[in-house]
Design a protein around this motif. Structure first.
Motif, PDB file in Angstrom:
ATOM      1  N   LEU A  25       0.823  -1.207   0.000  1.00  0.00           N
ATOM      2  CA  LEU A  25       0.000   0.000   0.000  1.00  0.00           C
ATOM      3  C   LEU A  25       0.856   1.255   0.000  1.00  0.00           C
ATOM      4  O   LEU A  25       0.531   2.251  -0.686  1.00  0.00           O
ATOM      5  CB  LEU A  25      -0.936  -0.012   1.209  1.00  0.00           C
ATOM      6  N   VAL A  28       2.222   1.785  -3.566  1.00  0.00           N
ATOM      7  CA  VAL A  28       1.191   2.236  -4.502  1.00  0.00           C
ATOM      8  C   VAL A  28       0.819   3.688  -4.238  1.00  0.00           C
ATOM      9  O   VAL A  28       0.625   4.488  -5.187  1.00  0.00           O
ATOM     10  CB  VAL A  28      -0.040   1.316  -4.404  1.00  0.00           C
ATOM     11  N   CYS A  29       0.693   4.074  -2.974  1.00  0.00           N
ATOM     12  CA  CYS A  29       0.351   5.470  -2.649  1.00  0.00           C
ATOM     13  C   CYS A  29       1.432   6.439  -3.110  1.00  0.00           C
ATOM     14  O   CYS A  29       1.137   7.550  -3.587  1.00  0.00           O
ATOM     15  CB  CYS A  29       0.126   5.608  -1.143  1.00  0.00           C
ATOM     16  N   LEU A  32       1.199   7.166  -6.825  1.00  0.00           N
ATOM     17  CA  LEU A  32      -0.071   7.694  -7.306  1.00  0.00           C
ATOM     18  C   LEU A  32       0.090   8.999  -8.083  1.00  0.00           C
ATOM     19  O   LEU A  32      -0.503   9.149  -9.164  1.00  0.00           O
ATOM     20  CB  LEU A  32      -1.029   7.889  -6.123  1.00  0.00           C
ATOM     21  N   THR A  58      -0.028   4.139   5.894  1.00  0.00           N
ATOM     22  CA  THR A  58       0.104   2.746   5.443  1.00  0.00           C
ATOM     23  C   THR A  58       0.957   1.876   6.365  1.00  0.00           C
ATOM     24  O   THR A  58       0.552   0.761   6.720  1.00  0.00           O
ATOM     25  CB  THR A  58       0.703   2.716   4.031  1.00  0.00           C
ATOM     26  N   PRO A 101      -5.578   4.630  -3.492  1.00  0.00           N
ATOM     27  CA  PRO A 101      -4.975   3.694  -2.533  1.00  0.00           C
ATOM     28  C   PRO A 101      -5.039   4.178  -1.096  1.00  0.00           C
ATOM     29  O   PRO A 101      -5.038   3.358  -0.184  1.00  0.00           O
ATOM     30  CB  PRO A 101      -3.538   3.568  -3.028  1.00  0.00           C
ATOM     31  N   THR A 102      -5.106   5.477  -0.873  1.00  0.00           N
ATOM     32  CA  THR A 102      -5.209   5.946   0.515  1.00  0.00           C
ATOM     33  C   THR A 102      -6.537   5.544   1.136  1.00  0.00           C
ATOM     34  O   THR A 102      -6.619   5.158   2.300  1.00  0.00           O
ATOM     35  CB  THR A 102      -5.049   7.464   0.573  1.00  0.00           C
ATOM     36  N   ALA A 104      -8.211   2.974   0.105  1.00  0.00           N
ATOM     37  CA  ALA A 104      -8.102   1.518   0.256  1.00  0.00           C
ATOM     38  C   ALA A 104      -7.377   1.160   1.546  1.00  0.00           C
ATOM     39  O   ALA A 104      -7.701   0.159   2.201  1.00  0.00           O
ATOM     40  CB  ALA A 104      -7.382   0.917  -0.939  1.00  0.00           C
TER      41      ALA A 104
END
Length: 448
Positions: A25, A28-29, A32, A58, A101-102, A104
Motif C-alpha cells: 500500500l 502504490v500510494c 499515485l 500505510t 490507494p489511501t 483503500a
C-alpha cells in the motif's frame, strides 16, 4: 485470526502478511501522483510532507495485530490530511468518484479491525468511527459533491466492516468445528478405554470362578491323598501329582487375573454362584443353536486334542460365540465355515471362522418363501461383549493372537491362535514319582 492461508495452501504468519500489505500500500500510494492522467484534478506537488503522510497512512498496518484501534485512527487521520492538503484527489468531485490507494488503506484498516477485535469494539467502529469518517469526507469534498462523498465513503467502510465481521464469524465456526471434532475424538478414546476396562472386569470375574474351582479341587484332593496315604501309596502319589499339576495351572490363571485387574466385584452378583463356564466340548451345542437360527455352519475339528487351561477353553468358546453372533447379525443366514485345529507340534490351537457375507436379495427372498415362518437369531447369553475389543482382550489374556478382516471375495474372517501349554515346562525339572507318572494317565480335565 492468528494465521492466514496463502494461495499455495500453506499457512503464513500474520506478521508477514501485515508487513507485506503495509509495504504494498505504501508503494502504490507513493506512485499515485506519477500515475495521474493529464488534465486530471490539480494536486499539490509532492514533497517531504506527502511521503511522511503516506507512510503514516500505510506502515502502521504492519503492527495492526498489536494496536488495532490506534492504527485505524492514525491511518484514517493521515488519509484525511492527505486529501485536505490536496495531495490526493477527492473521493467525489467534479471529475467523478475516485477511490485511490489511501482510501483503500483506510478500508483495509477497518476490515482488519472488524476481523480481529471483539464485538464491542466492532460495534464502536460501525456506530462511531464510520459515521465520523463519512462526515469528515463530506466536509472535505467540494460544494455540490458533499452528499455523494458522504454516501460513497459510508458504503465503502461499511462494506469493509461487514466483510471483516463475516470473516471472523466463519473463522469462529471453523474453530468450533475443529473443537467439536477434537472433543468427539476424546470421547471416542474415553469410550474405547471404558469398554476395555469393562471387558477386563468381566474376564477377571470369569477367571475368578476358574481359580476358585481349582483351589477347591486341590483342597479336596489333598484331603483324599492324606486319607489313602497309609492304605494305598500309589494312589496317594497319583493324587499328589494331580494336585501339583492343578496348582501350576492355578498359578497361571492367577497371573492372568492380575493382568486384567478385576474391578467392581459385586456389580453383577456373587461370581461363585454363576454356572460352570463352557469349554471346547460345548462348541457343538453352540453350533447347533445358530444352525437352528438358519446359519449354515460347516464345523470340523482336526488334530489330536491336548491339555488346555480352563481360561483358554473359555476364551476359544467366547471367540467362536462372538464371531457366530456377529455373522448372524451382519450377514444373516449365510454359509459359515468353522475350523478348530489342534497343532501340538507347534504348541498352538487355531480357530478360524469365515463367512460368505450377505447373500443376494434374490436368494434370501427364495428362502423366505420356502420357510413356514421367519426364524429369528437366538439370544446367546454373555456372548456380545464389546465385539472385537472383547475378543482381542480375551485372546490377549491367554497369550494368543487374533486377526480379523474382510475376505477378497466377500465375507469376513476371524482367526485366533491360542498357545498350548508344554507338557512339563522345559525351564523346570519334572517331578519324580515312584512307579508310574500321574500326568500320562490322569491329565487334569480342563474347565471342569
Amino acid at each position: 485470526m492468528d494465521r492466514m492461508e496463502s494461495l499455495a495452501g500453506r499457512r503464513i504468519p500474520r506478521a508477514v502478511t501485515d508487513t507485506a500489505l503495509a509495504l504494498v500500500l505504501a508503494a502504490v500510494c507513493m506512485t499515485l501522483p506519477m500515475a495521474m492522467p493529464p488534465g486530471g484534478p490539480e494536486l499539490r506537488t509532492t514533497d517531504a510532507g506527502f511521503f511522511v503522510l503516506v507512510l503514516l497512512a500505510t506502515l502502521p498496518l504492519a503492527v495492526h495485530r498489536f494496536l488495532p484501534v490506534p492504527v485505524l485512527l492514525v491511518t484514517a487521520v493521515s488519509a484525511a490530511v492527505l486529501q485536505g492538503l490536496h495531495y490526493v484527489p477527492e473521493l467525489s468531485g467534479p471529475e467523478g468518484t475516485s477511490i485511490g490507494p489511501t482510501y483503500a488503506a483506510v478500508g483495509t484498516a477497518v476490515f482488519l479491525t472488524a476481523t480481529r477485535s471483539t464485538a464491542r469494539i466492532a460495534t464502536l467502529v460501525v456506530s462511531v468511527f464510520i459515521p465520523a469518517a463519512a462526515v469528515t469526507e463530506a466536509v472535505l469534498a467540494p460544494d455540490g459533491h458533499r452528499l455523494a462523498a458522504l454516501f460513497t465513503d459510508a458504503v465503502l467502510l461499511v462494506a469493509a466492516w461487514a466483510l471483516g465481521r463475516l470473516t471472523r464469524a466463519r473463522a469462529a465456526i471453523r474453530d468450533q468445528a475443529v473443537e467439536r471434532a477434537a472433543a468427539l475424538e476424546r470421547e471416542q478414546v474415553a469410550n474405547a478405554r471404558a469398554a476395555v476396562m469393562e471387558e477386563r472386569a468381566r474376564i477377571a470375574r470369569e477367571l475368578h470362578d476358574i481359580v476358585a474351582h481349582n483351589v477347591s479341587l486341590m483342597v479336596v484332593q489333598t484331603i483324599a491323598a492324606d486319607r489313602v496315604q497309609e492304605r494305598d501309596a500309589a494312589k496317594a502319589h497319583e493324587l499328589h501329582g494331580t494336585i501339583e499339576e492343578t496348582g501350576r495351572a492355578t498359578v497361571t490363571e492367577l497371573r492372568r487375573l492380575l493382568d486384567v485387574l478385576r474391578t467392581d466385584e459385586g456389580a453383577e452378583g456373587d461370581p461363585s454362584k454363576e454356572p460352570p463356564q463352557p469349554t471346547l466340548d460345548s462348541l457343538p451345542a453352540l453350533v447347533d443353536s445358530v444352525r437352528a437360527a438358519g446359519l449354515q455352519v460347516d464345523f470340523s475339528t482336526s488334530g489330536t486334542p491336548a491339555a488346555l487351561p480352563a481360561g483358554s477353553h473359555l476364551t476359544v468358546y467366547r471367540v467362536v460365540q462372538e464371531a457366530l453372533t456377529n455373522t448372524l447379525k451382519h450377514a444373516g443366514r449365510t454359509r459359515t465355515v468353522l475350523r478348530v485345529a489342534w497343532e501340538p507340534e507347534r504348541a498352538r490351537l487355531t480357530v478360524r471362522l469365515c463367512d460368505d457375507g450377505p447373500r443376494p436379495d434374490g436368494e434370501r427372498a427364495d428362502d423366505d418363501r420356502n420357510d413356514e415362518a421367519p426364524v429369528r437369531p437366538p439370544v446367546v447369553a454373555h456372548g456380545a461383549g464389546h465385539g472385537l475389543v472383547g475378543m482381542r482382550e480375551r485372546v490377549g489374556a491367554v497369550g494368543g493372537s487374533l486377526h480379523t478382516g474382510t475376505r477378497p471375495g466377500g465375507g469376513y474372517c476371524v482367526h485366533a491362535v491360542i498357545p498350548l501349554p508344554t507338557t512339563a515346562s522345559a525351564s523346570s525339572p519334572a517331578p519324580r514319582h515312584e512307579g508310574h507318572s500321574p500326568y500320562a494317565e490322569h491329565p487334569r480335565p480342563a474347565g471342569r
